[in-house]
Design an enzyme around this catalytic site. Sequence first.
Site, short mmCIF file in Angstrom:
data_model
loop_
_atom_site.label_atom_id
_atom_site.label_comp_id
_atom_site.label_asym_id
_atom_site.label_seq_id
_atom_site.Cartn_x
_atom_site.Cartn_y
_atom_site.Cartn_z
N ASP A 137 -9.91 7.11 7.58
CA ASP A 137 -9.26 7.22 6.27
C ASP A 137 -9.50 5.92 5.51
O ASP A 137 -10.30 5.06 5.94
CB ASP A 137 -7.77 7.53 6.43
CG ASP A 137 -6.98 6.37 7.03
OD1 ASP A 137 -7.60 5.37 7.47
OD2 ASP A 137 -5.73 6.46 7.06
N GLU A 154 0.06 14.97 9.09
CA GLU A 154 -1.26 14.50 8.69
C GLU A 154 -1.73 15.16 7.40
O GLU A 154 -2.40 14.53 6.58
CB GLU A 154 -2.27 14.72 9.81
CG GLU A 154 -2.05 13.86 11.05
CD GLU A 154 -2.15 12.36 10.77
OE1 GLU A 154 -2.72 11.98 9.74
OE2 GLU A 154 -1.64 11.58 11.58
N TYR A 163 -11.07 14.62 8.84
CA TYR A 163 -9.91 13.74 9.05
C TYR A 163 -8.79 14.46 9.78
O TYR A 163 -8.27 13.98 10.79
CB TYR A 163 -9.40 13.18 7.71
CG TYR A 163 -8.08 12.47 7.86
CD1 TYR A 163 -8.01 11.18 8.35
CD2 TYR A 163 -6.87 13.13 7.57
CE1 TYR A 163 -6.80 10.53 8.53
CE2 TYR A 163 -5.65 12.50 7.74
CZ TYR A 163 -5.63 11.20 8.22
OH TYR A 163 -4.43 10.57 8.42
#
Length: 356
Positions: A137, A36, A119
């Site tokens: 996102d 990520e 995020y």
Amino acid sequence: MELRRFQKRLIRWYESHQRPLPWRESRDPYHIWVSEVMLQQTQVATVVGYYKRFLQAFPDVQALANADLQDVLKMWEGLGYYSRARHLHAAASQVTSIPGQSIPDNPEDFKRLPGVGDYINAAVQSIAFDHPLAVVDGNVKRVLARLFLMENPVNRSGSHKMFAAKAQTLLDHTDAGAFNQAMMELGALVCKPGTPLCHACPVSRFCQAFQQNTTGEYPKRLAAAKTPQRHLAVGVIQKKDKLLLVQRPPTGLLAGLWEFPGGRLKQKERAEKGCQRTIQESVGLTVDVGERLTRVKHAYTHFKITMDVYVCDYISGRVRRNGPADHKWIRPGALSGYPLHKAVHKSLPALYDFLS
């Protein structure tokens, strides 16, 4: 009832259509975390190779914490946005600072780690630990904008809270990780910019933009400001059979990476003169500027550069102690052992041709 239908359709579609990506083969929070971080601001196709190599070099959080930062930056070389690597390394060190401690499995503690924003927190905590946090996102924002005809510009920072609130209302709390990945995958594969593939969309019946035939009008964006341009000149300084490499400061743009010395030109300054001046000012050396090796163009997030690269012969002086963070006189063959930023890499083919 409609919400539940939306969730089921989306997750069913994801189970059948998801791309076979290596980080989806593991529920290891460290693997998910690394992926990520890499996926922030970088395309999936680029990340796959880096992800595999990174885990080979640093297979677990302890290995990453034990690694030298220069080795981590070298492994990250070419991926860009190097602060991600520095933060990940610092966070790994923090996680392993107490014997027996592991990656936090609650959002509050995990978000306190360096580089962990909303995020990363939502992605890792939902996929690895099933915490009901919605990921937002660029792909998710585009899906949401079309679903709800959201007028909020996706590139305005103040809009993020609106998109985050909408995403949270849609989230399937019974399978948050799969739902988050499904939303991102839908944006990447179907709900694309420009012309979305609405005929292949599993949730088009819920999409207001599809119903009104206005998908091309969403998401809304603010007009981008003109990107500033910077002109630099740098020198490949030759001293006998060695070249000078200098290290950038430990904080700021491209922190800790290595490059050839030089700097930014003044308005209307000739590049050769500017190369000589900036080398004298930045490292304290007097050089004779020879031929131009190459001109490199490169774009960063907020500006673009044009960098003229010159061959220079060392004349006199010693590298300033209060100049670069560090410096090395190295043989050309040793260049590959240092983490160099992308603009330097673009100059290397011309340098190797000159030296051969």
